[in-house]
Design a protein around this motif. Sequence first.
Motif, PDB file in Angstrom:
ATOM      1  N   ARG A   1      -4.911   9.215  -2.127  1.00 38.14           N
ATOM      2  CA  ARG A   1      -6.401   9.021  -2.449  1.00 38.14           C
ATOM      3  C   ARG A   1      -7.413  10.111  -1.630  1.00 38.14           C
TER       4      ARG A   1
ATOM      5  N   ASP B   1     -17.195   7.022   3.477  1.00 43.05           N
ATOM      6  CA  ASP B   1     -15.787   6.980   2.638  1.00 43.05           C
ATOM      7  C   ASP B   1     -15.072   8.381   2.917  1.00 43.05           C
TER       8      ASP B   1
ATOM      9  N   ASP C   1      -8.279   1.134   4.884  1.00 39.57           N
ATOM     10  CA  ASP C   1      -8.302   2.246   5.911  1.00 39.57           C
ATOM     11  C   ASP C   1      -9.102   2.167   7.013  1.00 39.57           C
TER      12      ASP C   1
ATOM     13  N   ARG D   1     -10.661   9.292  -0.893  1.00 40.39           N
ATOM     14  CA  ARG D   1     -11.758   8.417  -0.095  1.00 40.39           C
ATOM     15  C   ARG D   1     -10.896   7.434   0.830  1.00 40.39           C
TER      16      ARG D   1
ATOM     17  N   HIS E   1     -10.449   3.722   1.902  1.00 44.50           N
ATOM     18  CA  HIS E   1     -10.735   2.344   1.189  1.00 44.50           C
ATOM     19  C   HIS E   1     -10.907   1.249   2.291  1.00 44.50           C
ATOM     20  N   ALA E   2     -11.387   0.414   2.255  1.00 45.41           N
ATOM     21  CA  ALA E   2     -11.890  -0.620   3.035  1.00 45.41           C
ATOM     22  C   ALA E   2     -10.579  -1.091   4.001  1.00 45.41           C
TER      23      ALA E   2
END
Length: 198
Positions: free
Chosen positions: A17, A62, A24, A19, A21-22
């Motif tokens: 990815r 992010d 991460d 960006r 993620h929550a």
Amino acid sequence: MRELLGTPLPAALAKERTRLHALDREWLAASPFCLLATAGADGTCDVSPKGDPPGFVLVLDDTTIALPERPGNRRVDGFRNILGNPHVGLISFLPGRGDTLRINGSARLVRDAPFFDRMVVRGHRPVLAVVVDVEQVFHHCSKAFLRSDLWKPETWAPDAVTGRAEICKTLERPEADVAELARYYGEDYAAGLYRTTS
């Protein structure tokens, strides 16, 4: 290489990815340790351990994270590399967990910013931070940890090799007294982790 090792499964490729993620963010908030890999403009490489209380890798948004500078040996190998080549790789660990979080991106050194106030530990406000613009992020499997039994205390053998004081005397400071080195690398060493020396 592909003939020897084969091709990655589609899921292994698709997990990349660009960006955070929550999940991460949750990981970084719980992690007290990471390794930061850099390479200079001439190709020389460095991998530096970075550690602090959990959450020390600060998520700015992010696509941006920041790592605080802490007092160390002042070699600044990784920092010098970043000045010549901004590409970095980071692996974030959770003690006891075999999986890891990998982040690759482009870094820059920042001397001050409002977010430095959120990086104060034991009264130490960093004088420098590595800010990384995230280009690639994914979670990595636990096979290396399972193969090595890294987190199994019954496999730990810290005394299987020469102690730090003897290593220092033999390879770095032959003129020093080994007893003094042992004291230096003992409780006083831990007490001075955030003390900036001149």
